[in-house]
Motif scaffolding. Structure first.
Motif, mmCIF file in Angstrom:
data_model
loop_
_atom_site.group_PDB
_atom_site.id
_atom_site.type_symbol
_atom_site.label_atom_id
_atom_site.label_comp_id
_atom_site.label_asym_id
_atom_site.label_seq_id
_atom_site.Cartn_x
_atom_site.Cartn_y
_atom_site.Cartn_z
ATOM 1 N N ASP A 81 -15.487 8.304 9.750
ATOM 2 C CA ASP A 81 -13.705 8.447 10.249
ATOM 3 C C ASP A 81 -12.938 8.890 8.877
ATOM 4 N N MET A 82 -13.801 8.879 7.502
ATOM 5 C CA MET A 82 -12.961 7.970 7.301
ATOM 6 C C MET A 82 -13.218 9.462 5.925
ATOM 7 N N GLU A 83 -14.375 9.471 5.683
ATOM 8 C CA GLU A 83 -15.223 11.176 5.466
ATOM 9 C C GLU A 83 -14.599 12.369 5.842
ATOM 10 N N ASP A 84 -14.263 12.035 7.332
ATOM 11 C CA ASP A 84 -13.749 13.451 8.232
ATOM 12 C C ASP A 84 -12.042 13.640 7.457
ATOM 13 N N TYR A 85 -11.248 12.214 7.493
ATOM 14 C CA TYR A 85 -9.925 12.328 7.669
ATOM 15 C C TYR A 85 -9.333 12.655 6.001
ATOM 16 N N TRP A 86 -10.384 12.311 5.306
ATOM 17 C CA TRP A 86 -9.981 12.809 3.929
ATOM 18 C C TRP A 86 -10.118 14.337 4.215
ATOM 19 N N ALA A 87 -11.092 14.545 4.295
ATOM 20 C CA ALA A 87 -11.573 16.363 4.070
ATOM 21 C C ALA A 87 -10.405 17.152 4.960
ATOM 22 N N THR A 88 -9.722 15.843 5.972
ATOM 23 C CA THR A 88 -8.189 17.489 6.072
ATOM 24 C C THR A 88 -7.222 17.549 5.301
ATOM 25 N N VAL A 89 -6.811 16.951 3.926
ATOM 26 C CA VAL A 89 -5.990 16.229 2.983
ATOM 27 C C VAL A 89 -4.717 15.778 3.302
ATOM 28 N N GLU A 90 -4.623 15.643 4.865
ATOM 29 C CA GLU A 90 -3.619 15.740 5.197
ATOM 30 C C GLU A 90 -2.817 13.703 5.109
ATOM 31 N N ALA A 97 -7.729 5.776 -1.669
ATOM 32 C CA ALA A 97 -7.782 5.806 0.442
ATOM 33 C C ALA A 97 -8.234 4.643 0.838
ATOM 34 N N PHE A 98 -10.237 5.546 0.379
ATOM 35 C CA PHE A 98 -11.214 4.661 1.524
ATOM 36 C C PHE A 98 -11.431 2.865 1.854
ATOM 37 N N ALA A 99 -10.571 2.321 0.270
ATOM 38 C CA ALA A 99 -10.378 1.131 0.083
ATOM 39 C C ALA A 99 -9.060 0.433 0.981
ATOM 40 N N MET A 100 -7.721 0.602 0.780
ATOM 41 C CA MET A 100 -6.230 0.756 1.640
ATOM 42 C C MET A 100 -6.950 1.338 3.700
ATOM 43 N N TRP A 101 -7.422 1.841 3.853
ATOM 44 C CA TRP A 101 -8.792 2.373 5.350
ATOM 45 C C TRP A 101 -9.105 1.064 5.831
ATOM 46 N N GLN A 102 -10.478 0.452 4.825
ATOM 47 C CA GLN A 102 -11.067 -0.501 5.106
ATOM 48 C C GLN A 102 -10.043 -1.932 5.144
ATOM 49 N N MET A 103 -8.687 -1.688 4.300
ATOM 50 C CA MET A 103 -7.835 -3.134 4.969
ATOM 51 C C MET A 103 -7.299 -2.522 5.910
ATOM 52 N N ILE A 104 -7.089 -1.428 6.548
ATOM 53 C CA ILE A 104 -6.386 -1.728 7.969
ATOM 54 C C ILE A 104 -7.217 -1.233 8.772
ATOM 55 N N SER A 105 -8.281 -0.593 8.726
ATOM 56 C CA SER A 105 -9.153 -0.843 9.830
ATOM 57 C C SER A 105 -9.408 -1.917 11.098
ATOM 58 N N ASN A 106 -9.758 -1.967 12.235
ATOM 59 C CA ASN A 106 -9.712 -2.868 13.041
ATOM 60 C C ASN A 106 -8.873 -3.572 12.880
ATOM 61 N N ARG A 107 -7.517 -3.359 12.656
ATOM 62 C CA ARG A 107 -6.579 -5.026 12.146
ATOM 63 C C ARG A 107 -5.076 -3.898 13.150
ATOM 64 N N PHE A 138 -5.112 -0.186 14.151
ATOM 65 C CA PHE A 138 -5.544 0.783 13.113
ATOM 66 C C PHE A 138 -7.064 0.500 14.177
ATOM 67 N N GLN A 139 -7.529 1.015 15.045
ATOM 68 C CA GLN A 139 -8.905 1.311 15.486
ATOM 69 C C GLN A 139 -10.573 1.037 14.077
ATOM 70 N N ASN A 140 -11.314 0.603 14.585
ATOM 71 C CA ASN A 140 -12.367 0.096 13.903
ATOM 72 C C ASN A 140 -12.501 1.694 13.126
ATOM 73 N N LEU A 141 -12.522 1.947 11.526
ATOM 74 C CA LEU A 141 -12.989 3.122 10.715
ATOM 75 C C LEU A 141 -14.230 2.987 10.534
ATOM 76 N N LEU A 159 0.921 -1.249 0.044
ATOM 77 C CA LEU A 159 -0.334 -0.260 -0.404
ATOM 78 C C LEU A 159 0.757 1.169 -0.092
ATOM 79 N N GLY A 160 0.937 2.084 -1.384
ATOM 80 C CA GLY A 160 1.498 3.391 -1.266
ATOM 81 C C GLY A 160 0.459 4.411 -0.879
ATOM 82 N N LYS A 161 0.969 5.396 -1.866
ATOM 83 C CA LYS A 161 0.120 6.593 -1.656
ATOM 84 C C LYS A 161 -0.955 6.914 -2.284
#
Length: 188
Positions: A132-141, A88-98, A125-128, A79-81
């Motif tokens: 959570d994902m929408e809020d985090y994406w909105a930060t552009v971080e 991003a959402f697909a990557m976060w789903q992979m790492i969520s709660n594990r 990572f906690q369960n996202l 998983l890169g950038k």
């Protein structure tokens, strides 16, 4: 001390290396970052770090070049950038709660010597939720970050634990980098 060059445009790597009190220049090489068929994440990050060091050394042959590359490994995938919000959402789903692994390859190179290492840190990572994902994406971080997150930023709120080097997850494992530089007699 020899002329040090950090082969990276990453502001996080620049900040981390600055913590060591070193004087260095920055030169960001343009290399092919394609994953080779069947390549494991540890081999991938080490290969890219060494390729970056080689490219910069070709421009500055009398320097000591420090290069690094960081990626995540989940279920045998690299998983890169994130390339898009959906990615991003697909990557976060992979790492969520594990737990997942963050690998950094570091290469230090001169005309006479080359040495590299791969450092692995496990991140939980906690369960996202979708919110959570929408809020985090909105930060552009998440943009430009391996795995689409910055442990040193807002994403820390989603990470209950890590096992291993914190600076590795940020992008440059400092302890191991110092060991490589010491072997090159680049530190006093």
């Amino acid at each position: 001390m020899a002329h040090l060059i950090l082969a990276s445009s990453s502001p996080r790597r620049r900040e981390l290396l600055s913590q060591l009190g070193l004087s260095f220049d920055i030169y960001s090489p343009n290399i092919d970052e394609s994953v080779k068929l069947g390549e494991e994440v540890s081999a991938y990050v080490e290969r890219l770090a060494c390729a970056k060091a080689e490219a910069v050394l070709a421009q500055f042959p009398d320097a000591i070049v420090i290069a690094a590359d960081t990626s995540l490994g989940v279920d045998g995938q690299i998983l890169g950038k994130p390339k898009s919000k959906a990615h991003a959402f697909a990557m976060w789903q992979m790492i969520s709660n594990r737990k997942h692994d963050v690998f950094s390859g570091v290469c230090v190179r001169t005309k006479q010597q080359i040495s590299s290492i791969v450092v692995r840190t496990q991140v939980e990572f906690q369960n996202l939720t979708l919110k959570d994902m929408e809020d985090y994406w909105a930060t552009v971080e998440p943009l430009g970050k391996a795995g689409g997150y910055a442990i040193q930023g807002i994403a820390a709120r989603y990470i209950p634990s890590i096992h291993g080097s914190y600076s590795n997850v940020v992008g440059l494992p400092l302890h191991e980098t110092v060991q490589l530089l010491t072997a090159f007699k680049a530190l006093n």
